[in-house]
Write an enzyme that holds these catalytic residues in place. Structure first.
Site, mmCIF file in Angstrom:
data_model
loop_
_atom_site.group_PDB
_atom_site.id
_atom_site.type_symbol
_atom_site.label_atom_id
_atom_site.label_comp_id
_atom_site.label_asym_id
_atom_site.label_seq_id
_atom_site.Cartn_x
_atom_site.Cartn_y
_atom_site.Cartn_z
ATOM 1 N N GLU A 85 0.916 -1.189 -0.033
ATOM 2 C CA GLU A 85 0.266 0.054 0.031
ATOM 3 C C GLU A 85 0.820 1.392 -0.023
ATOM 4 O OE1 GLU A 85 -2.491 2.745 -0.352
ATOM 5 O OE2 GLU A 85 -3.784 0.744 0.230
ATOM 6 N N LYS A 262 -8.386 -0.196 12.011
ATOM 7 C CA LYS A 262 -7.988 -1.014 11.015
ATOM 8 C C LYS A 262 -6.599 0.209 10.462
ATOM 9 C CE LYS A 262 -7.142 -1.345 6.296
ATOM 10 N NZ LYS A 262 -6.407 -0.317 5.357
ATOM 11 N N ASP A 278 4.403 -12.533 14.343
ATOM 12 C CA ASP A 278 3.099 -13.333 14.129
ATOM 13 C C ASP A 278 1.953 -12.156 13.874
ATOM 14 O OD1 ASP A 278 0.830 -14.873 13.620
ATOM 15 O OD2 ASP A 278 1.477 -16.261 15.183
ATOM 16 N N HIS A 375 -4.660 9.723 -0.709
ATOM 17 C CA HIS A 375 -4.503 8.618 -0.817
ATOM 18 C C HIS A 375 -4.728 7.850 -2.424
ATOM 19 C CE1 HIS A 375 -5.021 4.490 0.829
ATOM 20 N NE2 HIS A 375 -6.004 4.302 -0.121
#
Length: 422
Positions: A85, A262, A278, A375
């Protein structure tokens, strides 16, 4: 290797890839093997990949970049991120620059205590059984320690026992053993303890033995970070007030809280992947912790203060600086050298700081121009690359390649205006 890193490298994004790598090599944080690995372009030999998981047919690469400007507990930190991203690294770097102006991030992590669970069903008089388990604390801790002698020799080991009645009617009892795992993430150690003590737990409590495994909700392994950003750095008092209003929205609405979290995990996950952690366990623990009150809530908050905002985050974070992929993956070893954390607790604070930076960047964008403007401009690079074909714009001086260069420059200008590290 040098420990005097300066993470404020102005114009880093403007340099070519080779010059960026040379600048990092000049800092003296990498050993020869790490330098050679990065100079080769990175990657994982298929022979190694074939031993890491099943049915391997190839390796699948992600870009490895550096987030800059981070200062954590008075130490400058280079933050490696593996992510596709384009806005994640730029946004985190820019937010870290804003926070840096107010002194940087501060944080602390609990001792690395992991949770082993032993499940019992059909336990007669489950409350009395729970009392017997707690009374047998010393025996259970000794049995757990006997299963992990090397960790005990390094100063870790079993620290506490807890019995939880999940259903008196059904006789469901779960026993927790809390295990200190040093600088390891600790999953395999804790699973070993759970399986070793399970027969003794059953003899004490009765019932039918169920699962014996770790929990990824590591409530005794929390990390807490704080940061301050001034109105001026954020772009004005109106933006700062908008950030505070956005937090209220996330606290009131789980639909918004999910997207808020998020945004927090964007940078944290990318850093965790680069460092061989992990990230699936990290995600599971973070979101479970966000819902522990019975309502899903934001992992981080930003409070309006005179002249700025102060951010705070708390979450469980089980990470390691030894074992795991660090033993076999040259890229993970290089990433760990870049970040320079001396312990798992220090690494946890860095990761949580990256999460808080990513969260601030998203909130600032939402409270000002909106998330899409910067973005999507950064996404132009990906769109141009797709238009140029699988070889990429650099493969040939074609017309598609010529169109790619201005779009890259436009992306860089967006970075310069607020999405990047300058």
């Amino acid at each position: 290797m040098s420990q005097n890193v300066f993470s404020r490298i102005s114009g880093f994004y403007k340099r070519c890839l080779e010059d960026r790598l040379s600048a990092i090599e000049a800092l003296g944080v990498l050993d020869e093997d790490a330098r050679a690995h990065l100079a080769s372009g990175g990657g994982l030999p298929t022979a190694v990949a074939d031993r890491l998981c099943e049915n391997v047919i190839a390796t699948h690469a992600l870009p490895l970049g550096l987030a800059l400007n981070f200062r954590v507990n008075q130490r400058d930190v280079l933050v490696p991120m593996a992510v596709e991203e384009p806005s994640v690294i730029a946004a985190a770097s820019n937010a870290a620059r804003m926070v840096r102006l107010s002194g940087g991030f501060t944080g602390e992590a609990d001792p690395p205590i992991m949770t082993a669970q032993v499940q019992l069903d059909d336990v007669p008089d489950v409350d009395a059984a729970a009392s017997r388990v707690v009374a047998a604390r010393a025996s259970l801790l000794a049995a757990g320690d006997a299963a992990i002698p090397r960790m005990v020799a390094r100063g870790g080991g079993c620290r506490d026992v807890e019995a939880r009645v999940l259903s008196a009617e059904l006789g469901v009892l779960v026993v927790h053993l809390y295990v200190e795992v040093g600088d390891a993430m600790g999953a395999n150690l804790v699973d070993t303890v759970a399986e070793a003590v399970a027969p003794l737990v059953q003899r004490i409590a009765g019932g039918t033995l169920g699962l014996r495994i770790l929990s990824n909700l590591t409530v005794r392994r929390l990390v807490r970070v704080t940061a301050t950003a001034s109105d001026e750095a954020l772009g004005g008092a109106e933006v700062a007030s908008g950030i505070a209003r956005a937090i209220r929205f996330a606290e009131l609405d789980p639909y918004r809280a999910a997207t808020h979290n998020k945004g927090f995990m964007n940078g944290l996950d990318a850093t965790a992947v680069a460092l061989g952690q992990d990230f699936r366990a990290i995600e599971a623990g973070a979101h479970a912790y966000a819902a522990m009150s019975g309502r899903y809530r934001p992992l981080s908050t930003w409070e309006r203060i005179p002249g700025g905002v102060v951010g705070r985050a708390e979450l469980p974070l089980a990470v390691g600086t030894v074992g795991g992929l660090a033993e076999v993956h040259a890229g993970v070893r290089a990433a760990l050298q870049l970040v320079g954390a001396k312990s798992a607790r220090e690494l946890a604070v860095v990761l949580a700081s990256v999460g808080l930076a990513s969260n601030l960047a998203a909130l600032r964008a939402l409270a000002s121009e909106g998330i899409q403007r910067g973005h999507m401009r950064l996404h132009e690079r990906k769109r141009a690359l797709a238009a140029a074909g699988s070889g990429g714009a650099a493969a040939s001086p074609s017309g598609e390649a010529k169109r790619f260069a201005p779009e890259r420059a436009d992306g860089a200008r967006v970075v310069q205006q607020g999405e990047g590290e300058t």
